[in-house]
Each structure stands twice: as structure tokens, then as C-alpha cells.
Scaffold this active site. Structure first.
Site, PDB file in Angstrom:
ATOM      1  N   ASP A 325     -59.846  58.543 -54.248  1.00 63.31           N
ATOM      2  CA  ASP A 325     -59.712  57.416 -53.332  1.00 63.31           C
ATOM      3  C   ASP A 325     -58.271  56.914 -53.359  1.00 63.31           C
ATOM      4  O   ASP A 325     -57.454  57.317 -54.190  1.00 63.31           O
ATOM      5  CB  ASP A 325     -60.736  56.313 -53.593  1.00 63.31           C
ATOM      6  CG  ASP A 325     -60.474  55.529 -54.863  1.00 63.31           C
ATOM      7  OD1 ASP A 325     -59.429  55.731 -55.497  1.00 63.31           O
ATOM      8  OD2 ASP A 325     -61.324  54.705 -55.223  1.00 63.31           O
ATOM      9  N   ILE A 326     -57.947  56.049 -52.412  1.00 62.07           N
ATOM     10  CA  ILE A 326     -56.582  55.557 -52.253  1.00 62.07           C
ATOM     11  C   ILE A 326     -56.375  54.373 -53.192  1.00 62.07           C
ATOM     12  O   ILE A 326     -57.175  53.421 -53.205  1.00 62.07           O
ATOM     13  CB  ILE A 326     -56.320  55.139 -50.796  1.00 62.07           C
ATOM     14  CG1 ILE A 326     -56.578  56.327 -49.847  1.00 62.07           C
ATOM     15  CG2 ILE A 326     -54.889  54.630 -50.622  1.00 62.07           C
ATOM     16  CD1 ILE A 326     -56.547  55.972 -48.384  1.00 62.07           C
ATOM     17  N   GLU A 368     -62.380  54.276 -48.482  1.00 64.15           N
ATOM     18  CA  GLU A 368     -61.217  55.109 -48.786  1.00 64.15           C
ATOM     19  C   GLU A 368     -61.573  56.248 -49.736  1.00 64.15           C
ATOM     20  O   GLU A 368     -60.696  56.860 -50.339  1.00 64.15           O
ATOM     21  CB  GLU A 368     -60.104  54.256 -49.410  1.00 64.15           C
ATOM     22  CG  GLU A 368     -60.347  53.781 -50.833  1.00 64.15           C
ATOM     23  CD  GLU A 368     -61.151  52.493 -50.923  1.00 64.15           C
ATOM     24  OE1 GLU A 368     -60.994  51.789 -51.931  1.00 64.15           O
ATOM     25  OE2 GLU A 368     -61.927  52.200 -49.995  1.00 64.15           O
TER      26      GLU A 368
END
Length: 448
Positions: A325-326, A368
Site C-alpha cells: 500500500d501507499i 490504496e
């Protein structure tokens, strides 16, 4: 100069296809051609070259029709042939304009089918057929009582040509056929084309054709279906011109109308079904695709991961799964807006997709969070790929000039007795470790 050469070649091709049609598809004594492919070819060329193609359409039609309209008076023959050639030029130009205006952006959908029939086929062919039929009457080529039947038959001939050629043009795919598709084509070819031939001896067989072709249409892509349909119709009309009409009647023109009604209905149904199939396929793809990033979605992930697990259980060939994920994505949304956050998601997913193998799959699981599946890939190799992806994201996502976009990654390999749930839980824990111990890093089972 190059365009002039292409258009000249097209003019010659128009002429040759017209002559071919008159030889193969014409019925005596009226010399009615039931399949006029030049109209469809002209529509395609007008699509590409616009009004520059019109003189070449006119000349192709003029020379193709001249000998058939020669009544012994050269000046009158030129006039009547020119009028017919003008009508043959107006029709594809009008069809192309209407198709671009009302149809082209939705041709792949069943919603575009009725507009295609009305604007691409009925209106242009009606205009040209009326002009040609009245011209033939005035020139004493046909009697007044034949005007209506000629209008209908000419509309059938032009419209049928467009129905057969235009889908090939719009559906055309450069992708080669797979081995299974080639087998399907060969099997159906062995069934379809002999059935057409035998139907002239056993007329009931012609009514099996719609079923056979529809079964074929359900299994093949649109351009192959359209091309096969073209060959079937060409065979039907050519054999009808050389043999007793399948729909034989004492009134020859009525029997021709019956034949054309059957063929047109067959073509419309098959093309309509093909478009409906494309609609369903787009809907299916849409249901398995994330709307924002155009990657595969969670539903698609569930289907593919189960297949991968089954394959592993059968072969013991491992696969690896990566979850990322970001970093600080909530901060991106809160500080720069959700619109900017969406741009980051699109750019990042596009970058990842471009840098994984064709055999690998990227999924957006929500927010995300993304998954990458690496089939037939050991954990060690997958970690090397993951490091490459992590570095690429850090160096290449510049949506925010004052903040670098980075990702944290967890990665694992399938083990004996793993389920989808156990795999996901394990890789999720590994991702959590990456987040907790500094972010912008990879954690894998190799480190455990």
C-alpha cells in the site's frame, strides 16, 4: 501522392469487386445483383479519406455499370450511367456521415444496432435505390411496375453488403487466432459450408443455418464471425444464381425477395447477437475491473487466487503473492484532496502494470492497497521483482513535487495446506511489519 495512389487502387478495387458481383451474384433475366459489396467498401474508404474518395467511387461505378447500361446510343448511355454512378457515390458518403454522427462511438454495443440499420443502411440505400430505379425506368431499362421491386432489391443488395463488411472493419483484431480458435473455425467450416451447398438439394437444411452460425458466434470473436458470415452469404447467393432458388416461386422477383429476406434476417440476427455478446463481455470485464485504475479488482482476485491454489495443489509449482500500500496515503488525501489522491493511484498502478510480466496480475483490493500475483515464481525471485517495483515507485511518481510517493510491501510464497485466507493473513502481517519498521521497504518470509 501516396494518398492518391491508395485512392486509385481503391477505385480499381471498387470496379473489380463490382464486376465480380455482377458475374457471380446476378440473376437473369433481370440481371439483379443481390449482393453489392462495393457500397460497403466505399463507406469504409469515405470513413478514412472523406470527400477525396468520391471521384474514385464515381469512376469505379461508372465503368462497372457502363456495359450493362449500353443501349446503343452513346450519349444517352453516358447520361444514364452517370446518374447511376452519382447515386452510387451519394449513398456511401451519406452513410459515412450518418454513421460518424449517430453510430460509430457505440457500434460495439447493441444500443448502436438500430441506429446502424436506420442511418447506415436504410436511409442511404433508399436514396440511391430510388434514384437508380427511376433512372432505369426513364431510360427504358425497366418497366414502371418493376420500380418498387427494384428499389427493394437494390436496398437489400447495398444494405447486405454493409452488414457484412462493416462489422469486419469495426471488429478487426490484429491478434492471431489461438490453436483452440483455429480448431473451432475448422470444425464449423466443415459443417457450415457443406450445409449451404446441400440445402439446394434438401431445402430444409437452409433453416438449420441460423442455429449453426449462432453456435459459432457464441464461441468466436466478432471479426471471425463477420468474415465467416460474409463467406456463407456469398456462397448462398452465388449458388442461388446458378441453381434453382431455394425459395422457388413462379414469380421470380418474389422468390428473390424471399431469399433476400431470409439472408438479411440471418445476417441481422447474427450481427445483433455478436454485438450483444460484446456487451456482455464488456459488462463481465467491468465487473472484474477497478473503475479508477483499470486494474483487476477484489472479485477478480478471488477467482484467480483460487485457481492458482488449485494449480499448486496439483503440480506443487509455487507462486508468490505481494501485498503493498501507499505510505501516508491518508495524509495525501487530507492535504492535497482526494482528486490528487486518485491521480496518484492511477499513476502508480499504471507504473506497476507496465513493469510486471504478462503472466503476473495486479489487483486493487480497495483504497490504496494492491496485490500482485506471481505465478510459477519462487519467493526469492519475487522479492527481487518487488525491490525493483519499490525503487521504481520512489523514483518515478512525481505527482507531488514536495513529497515522494513510496510503498511498503509484504511478500510470501504459498505453502502446503495454504488457503486464500491463510495466504492473505500472512502477507498482510508482513506488510504490517514493513509499515511498523520504517515504511518504503519490503518484508518477506525470507527474513522471518
Amino acid at each position: 501522392m501516396k494518398k492518391l495512389v491508395v485512392l486509385s487502387i481503391f477505385g480499381v478495387m471498387y470496379y473489380l469487386v463490382a464486376i465480380y458481383g455482377m458475374v457471380i451474384f446476378s440473376f437473369q433475366p433481370s440481371n439483379i445483383t443481390l449482393l453489392w459489396l462495393p457500397f460497403a467498401l466505399a463507406v469504409v474508404f469515405v470513413h478514412h479519406f472523406g470527400i477525396k474518395s468520391l471521384p474514385f467511387i464515381f469512376m469505379g461505378s461508372f465503368f462497372a455499370n457502363f456495359s450493362g447500361m449500353n443501349n446503343g446510343d452513346l450519349s444517352l448511355t453516358i447520361i444514364y450511367t452517370s446518374i447511376s454512378a452519382t447515386a452510387d457515390t451519394i449513398a456511401p458518403y451519406l452513410s459515412s456521415l450518418l454513421l460518424k454522427r449517430f453510430v460509430d462511438d457505440k457500434f460495439d454495443s447493441i444500443k448502436g444496432f438500430l441506429p446502424f440499420i436506420l442511418y447506415g443502411v436504410v436511409i442511404p440505400t433508399f436514396v440511391s435505390s430510388v434514384i437508380i430505379s427511376i433512372n432505369l425506368f426513364i431510360g427504358n431499362y425497366i418497366s414502371s411496375e418493376k420500380i418498387l421491386s427494384y428499389i427493394i432489391l437494390l436496398m437489400f443488395a447495398d444494405g447486405l453488403g454493409l452488414f457484412l463488411i462493416y462489422p469486419i472493419y469495426k471488429y478487426f483484431s490484429k491478434s492471431p487466432l489461438s490453436f483452440d480458435e483455429i480448431k473451432t473455425v475448422l470444425v464449423f467450416a466443415v459443417i457450415i459450408f457443406p450445409t449451404v451447398y446441400l440445402s439446394f438439394h434438401y431445402h430444409f437444411l437452409v433453416f438449420l443455418l441460423p442455429t449453426i452460425i449462432l453456435l459459432f458466434a457464441f464461441r468466436m470473436r466478432g471479426d471471425i464471425v463477420a468474415f465467416t458470415l460474409l463467406l456463407v452469404v456469398m456462397e448462398l447467393i452465388a449458388l442461388s444464381a446458378r441453381n434453382e432458388n431455394i425459395f422457388y416461386d413462379k414469380n421470380n422477383e418474389e422468390s428473390l425477395l424471399m431469399l433476400m429476406s431470409f439472408i438479411s434476417s440471418l445476417v441481422i440476427v447474427v450481427i445483433g447477437i455478436t454485438q450483444h455478446q460484446r456487451d456482455l463481455l464488456k459488462h463481465q470485464i467491468g465487473s472484474l475491473t477497478d473503475a479508477l485504475t483499470q486494474t483487476k479488482n477484489r472479485l477478480s482476485y478471488k477467482e484467480i487466487i483460487e485457481k492458482q491454489i488449485d494449480y499448486f495443489n496439483q503440480t506443487q509449482i509455487p507462486f508468490s503473492i505481494l501485498l503493498f500500500d501507499i505510505d501516508d496515503f491518508k495524509l495525501v488525501n487530507d492535504t492535497y484532496s482526494h482528486r490528487v489522491g486518485d491521480i496518484v493511484l492511477v499513476e502508480l498502478s499504471s507504473l506497476i502494470q507496465e513493469n510486471i510480466r504478462n503472466s503476473d496480475s495486479l489487483f486493487r483490493m480497495g483504497g490504496e492497497e494492491f496485490v500482485v500475483l506471481f505465478p510459477n515464481t519462487s519467493l526469492k525471485i519475487a522479492v527481487e521483482i518487488a525491490e525493483k517495483l519499490r525503487t521504481l515507485v520512489e523514483k518515478n511518481i512525481h505527482t507531488l513535487t514536495e513529497k515522494a510517493i513510496t510503498i511498503s510491501i509484504g511478500i510470501t510464497q504459498i505453502s502446503e495446506n495454504d488457503t486464500e485466507d491463510s495466504l492473505y493473513r500472512r502477507v498482510d502481517k508482513l506488510l504490517y511489519v514493513s509499515k511498523r519498521t520504517g515504511k518504503n521497504k519490503i518484508t518477506s518470509d525470507l527474513e522471518e
